[in-house]
Scaffold this motif. Sequence first.
Motif, PDB file in Angstrom:
ATOM      1  N   TYR A  80      47.925  42.326  43.584  1.00 47.69           N
ATOM      2  CA  TYR A  80      47.403  42.839  42.315  1.00 47.69           C
ATOM      3  C   TYR A  80      48.221  44.045  41.848  1.00 47.69           C
ATOM      4  O   TYR A  80      48.634  44.135  40.701  1.00 47.69           O
ATOM      5  N   CYS A  98      45.802  37.229  39.153  1.00 44.43           N
ATOM      6  CA  CYS A  98      44.409  36.796  39.314  1.00 44.43           C
ATOM      7  C   CYS A  98      44.185  36.256  40.730  1.00 44.43           C
ATOM      8  O   CYS A  98      44.793  35.253  41.121  1.00 44.43           O
ATOM      9  N   GLY A  99      43.345  36.946  41.488  1.00 43.80           N
ATOM     10  CA  GLY A  99      42.943  36.433  42.804  1.00 43.80           C
ATOM     11  C   GLY A  99      41.969  35.288  42.610  1.00 43.80           C
ATOM     12  O   GLY A  99      41.271  35.239  41.593  1.00 43.80           O
ATOM     13  N   LEU A 100      41.914  34.374  43.553  1.00 44.17           N
ATOM     14  CA  LEU A 100      41.017  33.211  43.411  1.00 44.17           C
ATOM     15  C   LEU A 100      40.048  33.106  44.588  1.00 44.17           C
ATOM     16  O   LEU A 100      40.345  33.534  45.704  1.00 44.17           O
ATOM     17  N   SER A 101      38.894  32.505  44.305  1.00 43.47           N
ATOM     18  CA  SER A 101      37.882  32.297  45.355  1.00 43.47           C
ATOM     19  C   SER A 101      37.956  30.902  45.960  1.00 43.47           C
ATOM     20  O   SER A 101      37.508  30.684  47.083  1.00 43.47           O
ATOM     21  N   ARG A 157      45.400  48.289  36.691  1.00 41.48           N
ATOM     22  CA  ARG A 157      45.243  46.988  37.354  1.00 41.48           C
ATOM     23  C   ARG A 157      44.037  46.236  36.816  1.00 41.48           C
ATOM     24  O   ARG A 157      42.953  46.772  36.715  1.00 41.48           O
ATOM     25  N   LYS A 158      44.250  45.026  36.413  1.00 43.86           N
ATOM     26  CA  LYS A 158      43.117  44.185  36.003  1.00 43.86           C
ATOM     27  C   LYS A 158      43.519  42.725  36.139  1.00 43.86           C
ATOM     28  O   LYS A 158      44.709  42.410  36.237  1.00 43.86           O
ATOM     29  N   THR A 159      42.527  41.871  36.121  1.00 45.10           N
ATOM     30  CA  THR A 159      42.790  40.437  36.228  1.00 45.10           C
ATOM     31  C   THR A 159      43.140  39.891  34.849  1.00 45.10           C
ATOM     32  O   THR A 159      42.436  40.169  33.880  1.00 45.10           O
ATOM     33  N   PRO A 212      33.827  36.474  35.411  1.00 40.26           N
ATOM     34  CA  PRO A 212      32.492  37.011  35.113  1.00 40.26           C
ATOM     35  C   PRO A 212      32.395  37.823  33.825  1.00 40.26           C
ATOM     36  O   PRO A 212      31.339  37.901  33.230  1.00 40.26           O
ATOM     37  N   GLN A 213      33.513  38.456  33.393  1.00 40.60           N
ATOM     38  CA  GLN A 213      33.400  39.314  32.200  1.00 40.60           C
ATOM     39  C   GLN A 213      33.342  38.526  30.905  1.00 40.60           C
ATOM     40  O   GLN A 213      32.879  38.998  29.902  1.00 40.60           O
ATOM     41  N   SER A 234      39.196  27.203  38.526  1.00 38.77           N
ATOM     42  CA  SER A 234      38.451  28.347  39.093  1.00 38.77           C
ATOM     43  C   SER A 234      38.379  29.509  38.118  1.00 38.77           C
ATOM     44  O   SER A 234      37.510  30.365  38.240  1.00 38.77           O
ATOM     45  N   THR A 235      39.334  29.592  37.186  1.00 36.65           N
ATOM     46  CA  THR A 235      39.326  30.745  36.277  1.00 36.65           C
ATOM     47  C   THR A 235      38.231  30.619  35.232  1.00 36.65           C
ATOM     48  O   THR A 235      37.983  31.548  34.484  1.00 36.65           O
ATOM     49  N   TYR A 270      45.674  40.492  48.885  1.00 38.98           N
ATOM     50  CA  TYR A 270      45.202  40.356  47.490  1.00 38.98           C
ATOM     51  C   TYR A 270      45.451  41.667  46.731  1.00 38.98           C
ATOM     52  O   TYR A 270      45.966  41.666  45.626  1.00 38.98           O
ATOM     53  N   ARG A 281      44.086  36.193  33.011  1.00 42.23           N
ATOM     54  CA  ARG A 281      44.033  34.749  33.301  1.00 42.23           C
ATOM     55  C   ARG A 281      44.706  33.884  32.244  1.00 42.23           C
ATOM     56  O   ARG A 281      44.602  32.674  32.296  1.00 42.23           O
TER      57      ARG A 281
HETATM   58  C1  FMN Z   1      38.734  37.770  46.460  1.00 40.84           C
HETATM   59  C2  FMN Z   1      38.752  37.567  44.968  1.00 40.84           C
HETATM   60  C3  FMN Z   1      38.412  36.335  44.450  1.00 40.84           C
HETATM   61  C4  FMN Z   1      38.446  36.112  43.085  1.00 40.84           C
HETATM   62  N1  FMN Z   1      38.166  34.866  42.587  1.00 40.84           N
HETATM   63  C5  FMN Z   1      38.329  34.603  41.267  1.00 40.84           C
HETATM   64  C6  FMN Z   1      38.215  33.262  40.760  1.00 40.84           C
HETATM   65  O1  FMN Z   1      37.976  32.316  41.493  1.00 40.84           O
HETATM   66  N2  FMN Z   1      38.388  33.075  39.448  1.00 40.84           N
HETATM   67  C7  FMN Z   1      38.687  34.086  38.585  1.00 40.84           C
HETATM   68  O2  FMN Z   1      38.856  33.837  37.397  1.00 40.84           O
HETATM   69  N3  FMN Z   1      38.796  35.367  39.050  1.00 40.84           N
HETATM   70  C8  FMN Z   1      38.657  35.637  40.358  1.00 40.84           C
HETATM   71  N4  FMN Z   1      38.835  36.911  40.847  1.00 40.84           N
HETATM   72  C9  FMN Z   1      39.035  38.011  39.922  1.00 40.84           C
HETATM   73  C10 FMN Z   1      37.715  38.743  39.706  1.00 40.84           C
HETATM   74  O3  FMN Z   1      36.877  37.939  38.913  1.00 40.84           O
HETATM   75  C11 FMN Z   1      37.990  40.077  39.057  1.00 40.84           C
HETATM   76  O4  FMN Z   1      38.641  40.908  39.992  1.00 40.84           O
HETATM   77  C12 FMN Z   1      36.720  40.742  38.587  1.00 40.84           C
HETATM   78  O5  FMN Z   1      36.146  40.006  37.532  1.00 40.84           O
HETATM   79  C13 FMN Z   1      36.966  42.165  38.149  1.00 40.84           C
HETATM   80  O6  FMN Z   1      37.912  42.186  37.123  1.00 40.84           O
HETATM   81  P1  FMN Z   1      39.264  43.008  37.260  1.00 40.84           P
HETATM   82  O7  FMN Z   1      40.078  42.419  38.362  1.00 40.84           O
HETATM   83  O8  FMN Z   1      39.935  42.845  35.929  1.00 40.84           O
HETATM   84  O9  FMN Z   1      38.905  44.427  37.534  1.00 40.84           O
HETATM   85  C14 FMN Z   1      38.806  37.154  42.203  1.00 40.84           C
HETATM   86  C15 FMN Z   1      39.127  38.416  42.733  1.00 40.84           C
HETATM   87  C16 FMN Z   1      39.113  38.623  44.099  1.00 40.84           C
HETATM   88  C17 FMN Z   1      39.490  39.971  44.665  1.00 40.84           C
END
Ligand code: FMN
Length: 487
Positions: free
Chosen positions: A443, A454-457, A284-286, A391-392, A386-387, A439, A288
């Motif tokens: 995922y 991809c979850g969003l904030s 599992r990973k995000t 952070p990575q 938002s993407t 969420y 985008r």
């Molecule tokens: C509640 C929640 C909000 C998040 N919001 C954003 C977002 O606004 N934009 C984005 O690009 N990723 C978002 N993500 C994805 C996280 O950035 C991501 O889970 C994190 O960087 C760790 O990476 P991974 O999911 O690949 O392990 C969100 C994830 C969660 C669970």
Amino acid sequence: MLSYRFRDGVHVGSEESDCVITTPYATRLNSIRHSLRFEDPSDSFKALLRDLSTDGVEREQLSIKNNPLVNEPCRSELLADLDNFYAKGLLLIEISGVNGAAICLKPVRSMLHRRTVPEGGFRIRFSRYVNVQPFNDGLRISSPLSAGAVLVLDQRLFPILVQLVSECDEEIIRKVLPDDLQEHCADVVSMLLSSGTAGICDVQGVPDVDKEAVDAGWTAEDLEFHCHTREQMIDLCSGQSVPRPVDQERYPAKHQRIILCSQSLPRPSRINNNLSFFQVIHSRKTIRSYQDKPVNVSVLADFLWHSMHIREEIRCDPGLPRAYEGLLRPVASAGALHSIELYLCINRCIGLQSGFYHYDSANHSLGKLNDLADPCLQMLDLAAASTCRAPQSTSVSPGQGQRPDVLVVMAARYGRNAGLHQQTGLSYALILKDVGSIYQQLYLVATALGLAPCGLSFGSSELFEQVSGLSGCLECSVGEFMIGNPR
Ligand SMILES: Cc1cc2nc3c(=O)[nH]c(=O)nc-3n(C[C@H](O)[C@H](O)[C@H](O)COP(=O)(O)O)c2cc1C
């Protein structure tokens, strides 16, 4: 004059030869009020309880040495009893002047720590987390961190509140105190400190009561929400008006929407890849970014089925007055309430027209509510923007984020939670926990199906209101999730 009385919600009764004091405090889970039992109390103790329940006890009555009415050993015992009641948050402490009650300390928690004026000079100010509300003709000062509220009933004391906005010393407070209350300057300061609404400032001007919260960066809104929803002991007589009970019939477990047209979805026949459960968790990973080929309706159908379809309707808490209809779905939900509905902004999907849809989780179908009109497009753009905060990876400019094939919007029917949780005050906190649970489900299911999740904030309940045609008080968007075909 300074006096003590039992606060509202304290009740004194007797059981055989014992005295039982019922407090206004109970745990959130079990609304049986806590009580204190005193075996074979003395006559002077009973008299103290009677006075505290009626007109109150003046400090002078107990503290004047050689008071012929109270002998010495008895006096120190009664003072210890008063201290005990004070510490357990049972006493209202009132200072009165020529206009009657001027300022009171009302405990709101079952533990209150008495603070007196520090020796030597000091500087005091309000906590930055204080709330000020009208109360009768005066003001009620409280803070999410404080164990007591200060009720300022005599408007001649309002200038003190103005002074406490910034650091001030005893001299400043004394100056603004009316003549008849001058002798109580130290008592007023002690009241403010004991309540926790004000504190002694450090060299940076931060009151001691705020230090840890300020260092940790707590905002007032978050601290209020946190304390409100995580406190174990609650005040059942907080004076807040009891909200009107929610008519549960208005929020049935299964939610049907009036739609333009409906498209039934295929039931899943197989999982599209061979990942085991633990491989799914591991991989599992995000993701985008998406390939040119959009998702197709059968994968989308599988995604919805394994996440949110209704497996069963159940009767929760059967036999209790609060019995209600609940649901079972692949994802968990507090109280089986499942107050969260999925809406889909379909940007592009093979086998499905673009537009805004509601997922009918009972019939496993999509009900179209709107075309891909302006608010929908704005939601997709907000998602893409938002993407850029991934952070990575290094930040990309807002124009570079890709619109997802499908934007899933989670919307909560607050009234369903309130039907069960109005009293506990946990409705919104539990909705947010359900969102977290969804969420993770989305995922894992998306990963198992080879989709890009991809979850969003960030999300806009305003745009959701516009596109769904519903008032945010009935259904409000609380979470967003993007899917597409991974590049
Ligand atoms: C509640 C929640 C909000 C998040 N919001 C954003 C977002 O606004 N934009 C984005 O690009 N990723 C978002 N993500 C994805 C996280 O950035 C991501 O889970 C994190 O960087 C760790 O990476 P991974 O999911 O690949 O392990 C969100 C994830 C969660 C669970």
